[in-house]
Every structure is written in C-alpha cells, then in structure tokens.
Design a protein around this motif. Structure first.
Motif, PDB file in Angstrom:
ATOM      1  N   ASP A  13       0.966  16.063  -1.191  1.00  0.00           N
ATOM      2  CA  ASP A  13       0.456  14.886  -0.528  1.00  0.00           C
ATOM      3  C   ASP A  13       1.611  14.368   0.302  1.00  0.00           C
ATOM      4  O   ASP A  13       2.663  14.059  -0.234  1.00  0.00           O
ATOM      5  N   ILE A  16       4.472  11.749  -0.772  1.00  0.00           N
ATOM      6  CA  ILE A  16       5.306  12.145  -1.909  1.00  0.00           C
ATOM      7  C   ILE A  16       6.203  13.316  -1.531  1.00  0.00           C
ATOM      8  O   ILE A  16       7.383  13.334  -1.875  1.00  0.00           O
ATOM      9  N   GLY A  52       4.956  11.274  -8.298  1.00  0.00           N
ATOM     10  CA  GLY A  52       3.668  10.622  -8.061  1.00  0.00           C
ATOM     11  C   GLY A  52       3.252   9.750  -9.231  1.00  0.00           C
ATOM     12  O   GLY A  52       2.781   8.615  -9.050  1.00  0.00           O
ATOM     13  N   ILE A  53       3.433  10.260 -10.439  1.00  0.00           N
ATOM     14  CA  ILE A  53       3.104   9.468 -11.634  1.00  0.00           C
ATOM     15  C   ILE A  53       4.006   8.240 -11.721  1.00  0.00           C
ATOM     16  O   ILE A  53       3.536   7.127 -11.990  1.00  0.00           O
ATOM     17  N   LEU A  55       5.586   6.664  -9.293  1.00  0.00           N
ATOM     18  CA  LEU A  55       5.229   5.691  -8.260  1.00  0.00           C
ATOM     19  C   LEU A  55       3.927   4.973  -8.616  1.00  0.00           C
ATOM     20  O   LEU A  55       3.791   3.767  -8.379  1.00  0.00           O
ATOM     21  N   GLY A  56       2.988   5.695  -9.199  1.00  0.00           N
ATOM     22  CA  GLY A  56       1.753   5.062  -9.646  1.00  0.00           C
ATOM     23  C   GLY A  56       2.012   4.013 -10.713  1.00  0.00           C
ATOM     24  O   GLY A  56       1.427   2.922 -10.689  1.00  0.00           O
ATOM     25  N   GLN A  57       2.898   4.319 -11.663  1.00  0.00           N
ATOM     26  CA  GLN A  57       3.263   3.343 -12.699  1.00  0.00           C
ATOM     27  C   GLN A  57       3.916   2.111 -12.077  1.00  0.00           C
ATOM     28  O   GLN A  57       3.605   0.973 -12.450  1.00  0.00           O
ATOM     29  N   LEU A  59       3.519   0.992  -9.089  1.00  0.00           N
ATOM     30  CA  LEU A  59       2.509   0.240  -8.339  1.00  0.00           C
ATOM     31  C   LEU A  59       1.721  -0.679  -9.266  1.00  0.00           C
ATOM     32  O   LEU A  59       1.435  -1.826  -8.926  1.00  0.00           O
ATOM     33  N   VAL A  60       1.406  -0.178 -10.456  1.00  0.00           N
ATOM     34  CA  VAL A  60       0.656  -0.985 -11.416  1.00  0.00           C
ATOM     35  C   VAL A  60       1.527  -2.107 -11.978  1.00  0.00           C
ATOM     36  O   VAL A  60       1.067  -3.238 -12.163  1.00  0.00           O
ATOM     37  N   TRP A  73       2.759   1.058   0.616  1.00  0.00           N
ATOM     38  CA  TRP A  73       3.159   0.503  -0.681  1.00  0.00           C
ATOM     39  C   TRP A  73       4.312   1.302  -1.270  1.00  0.00           C
ATOM     40  O   TRP A  73       5.169   0.754  -1.949  1.00  0.00           O
ATOM     41  N   ILE A  74       4.369   2.592  -0.958  1.00  0.00           N
ATOM     42  CA  ILE A  74       5.476   3.419  -1.452  1.00  0.00           C
ATOM     43  C   ILE A  74       6.786   2.976  -0.802  1.00  0.00           C
ATOM     44  O   ILE A  74       7.802   2.825  -1.474  1.00  0.00           O
TER      45      ILE A  74
END
Length: 129
Positions: A13, A16, A52-53, A55-57, A59-60, A73-74
């Motif tokens: 992606d 990332i 990716g995981i 960055l997802g964490q 973000l939350v 957002w990244i």
C-alpha cells in the motif's frame, strides 16, 4: 456467463511502502542487517504489515487533526518524534528478526564485498592518475 474479472492486490500500500523506504534510507544499519535478496523480501513483507499495524494502533490511540488536504493522518502521526521513533524501532526489530533467521544464513549479500570495493578503488585511482 461473463468471465470474472481478475483481481490484483498490490503487495505494498503506497503510503506504508514509501514510509518504510524513507525510514530505511535514513537508517543504513537496517540495510546492513537485510542485505540479501531473500532477506530484503522477507523484511519488506513483514515490515509493511507490522508498520501498518503500528500506525493503525497509533491512529486509534492518538488524536490526529481533522483532514484539511495538507497532510495525511500518517504524516500527522509521524510528525511527532516519538511516533517516528516507534516506527523505526519496529523496522529495526523486523530487520533483526530476519537477519537472525537461520533460513537465510547462507544468503549472499547483494553488491560487491569489501575486498571488491577496495580493488575497484585502487583501479580507479590508477586510472585517474
């Protein structure tokens, strides 16, 4: 009945993949750990997933500014030094795991070794004199 369309999912992606590439370029010690073709493939595969995981964490867990079209957002998360350091730590961890994996123990590094570099420099100096 019509043929089903072929679905192709890219390995990377883009956001990332470019983050991993940028941080890897900023930290050459990572390249030193994963310098063979098989190690590079394994590193990139797992680095993309784990970054990716992470960055997802983030973000939350973190508040990011509302999107105004100037940055993703990244990018907003990585502007924060502690988040960037966390991503670099994750990249190093992946590189170290791949580097110590016995399945890649016999892989040869890409590019010339130090002896070949020395011989080339010596040759180049003679040619330029």
């Amino acid at each position: 009945m019509p043929e089903p369309e072929e679905v192709w999912i890219p390995l990377v992606d883009e956001p990332i993949g470019s983050i991993v590439a940028t941080l890897q370029a900023e930290h050459p010690e990572i390249d030193d750990l994963v310098s063979s073709p098989h190690k590079i493939l394994a590193f990139r595969t797992f680095a993309y997933i784990r970054v990716g995981i992470l960055l997802g964490q983030l973000l939350v867990e973190e508040d990011v500014p509302e999107y105004d079209g100037t940055e993703t957002w990244i990018e907003a998360l990585l502007r924060e030094p502690r988040h960037k350091k966390a991503v670099v730590r994750e990249l190093r961890a992946v590189a170290e795991e791949v580097a110590t994996d016995p399945r890649y123990a016999d892989d040869e590094k890409m590019g010339p070794d130090e002896e070949a570099r020395r011989r080339f420099l010596e040759f180049a100096r003679k040619q330029l004199d």
